[in-house]
Scaffold this motif. Structure first.
Motif, short mmCIF file in Angstrom:
data_model
loop_
_atom_site.label_atom_id
_atom_site.label_comp_id
_atom_site.label_asym_id
_atom_site.label_seq_id
_atom_site.Cartn_x
_atom_site.Cartn_y
_atom_site.Cartn_z
N ARG A 2 4.94 21.19 -30.50
CA ARG A 2 4.19 22.14 -29.72
C ARG A 2 3.21 22.94 -30.57
NH1 ARG A 2 7.74 26.65 -27.22
NH2 ARG A 2 7.30 27.62 -29.25
N ASP A 3 3.58 23.30 -31.80
CA ASP A 3 2.75 24.15 -32.64
C ASP A 3 1.98 23.36 -33.71
OD1 ASP A 3 3.63 26.32 -31.22
OD2 ASP A 3 5.25 26.79 -32.60
N TRP A 56 -0.62 26.94 -25.51
CA TRP A 56 -0.18 27.74 -26.66
C TRP A 56 0.20 29.16 -26.25
CZ3 TRP A 56 -4.04 26.02 -31.06
CH2 TRP A 56 -3.54 24.83 -31.64
N SER A 58 1.54 30.04 -23.29
CA SER A 58 2.77 30.03 -22.49
C SER A 58 3.92 29.31 -23.16
CB SER A 58 2.49 29.36 -21.14
OG SER A 58 2.21 27.98 -21.32
N GLY A 59 3.61 28.59 -24.25
CA GLY A 59 4.65 27.77 -24.87
C GLY A 59 4.86 26.45 -24.15
N ARG A 204 -1.94 27.50 -33.52
CA ARG A 204 -1.54 28.53 -32.57
C ARG A 204 -1.59 29.93 -33.20
NH1 ARG A 204 4.33 28.79 -29.49
NH2 ARG A 204 3.72 30.22 -27.82
#
Length: 266
Positions: A2-3, A56, A58-59, A204
């Motif tokens: 995700r990051d 990014w 909201s995750g 991010r």
């Protein structure tokens, strides 16, 4: 992940015969087609600026190996040459328009080469290209006083809203220049994310109003383009650009200090 860092490609003109003012930052149509084919061959998935920032913020999840394809200013070749290539691959993209450079009712005559008109901008939007703001007249925003800064940002947003029926969510700083004051003004004007240049991968932790991009030029060959997509050797490729950017930053800060001193004496 995700990051994981994301390459954000910064294009300007896509043109066969660009003029001297835009040549260095233009890309030949054949080169653009080859570059987009490589994006597909490497298994990258283009997403819009708004989608990346929203994820990014909201995750939320992103597709595997995301990449952003962005265009600045509003040159006519984005419609003439890039649109069909993007449509062929089904790629998302973002176009950042300087509204005073787009041909039509608001044209200030500042465009550096053949520019889009609003019908073409609408056609790009209808084909899935996100339309973002890039100021009204393309000034160095960090050199403006507060009133003119706000006018540049709000005027751009109002025109895009009037022409397309929806307000732009994303912004790109002209020349890549920003400051804390400029970023705060961009947020206050209603934009929810903004792109700089920086010639680095976006991360991010940079925050939604300072996401960095890598520059694609006429001189960018296939090997260098592949390195940009894969995040390899970026610091070496853009070492000269970063040195110039630091020098310009010192000069701009000195100008701001002088202007403040002059205003305080008046």
């Amino acid at each position: 992940m995700r990051d994981a860092p994301v390459p954000i490609l910064m294009y300007h003109s896509v043109a066969t015969a660009p003029n001297d003012a835009t040549r260095a930052l233009s890309v030949a149509p054949e080169a653009f087609a080859e570059q987009m084919a490589l994006v597909g061959d490497l298994g990258l998935t283009p997403v819009s600026t708004a989608d990346l920032a929203a994820s990014w913020r909201s995750g939320g999840s992103l597709p595997d190996r995301p990449v952003l394809i962005t265009f600045d200013d509003g040159y006519e070749g984005v419609h003439r040459h890039a649109l069909s290539v993007l449509a062929k691959h089904g790629f998302a993209s973002t176009l950042f328009v300087s509204t005073g450079w787009i041909r039509g009712a608001y044209d200030t005559g500042g465009g550096l080469d053949a520019m889009l008109d609003w019908d073409q901008v609408r056609e790009l939007a209808g084909a899935g290209c996100e339309i973002g703001g890039h100021s009204h007249t393309h000034p160095q925003l960090d050199q403006l006083d507060d009133d003119r800064l706000r006018t540049e940002l709000v005027r751009c947003r109002e025109i895009v809203t009037d022409e397309l029926g929806a307000p732009p969510a994303s912004f790109a700083y002209p020349y890549g220049y920003s400051s804390r004051r400029v970023r705060q003004a961009v947020r206050a004007a209603g934009y929810t994310q903004a792109l700089a240049v920086g010639n680095d991968l976006a991360r991010r932790r940079q925050g939604p109003f300072a996401l960095q991009r890598v520059t694609v030029r006429r001189s960018t060959d296939a090997a260098e383009f592949a390195r940009l997509l894969e995040g390899r050797s970026i610091a070496r490729n853009f070492a000269r650009d970063r040195a110039l950017t630091k020098g310009y930053a010192v000069l701009r800060r000195a100008r701001q200090v002088r202007r403040k001193a002059i205003r305080s004496r008046v």
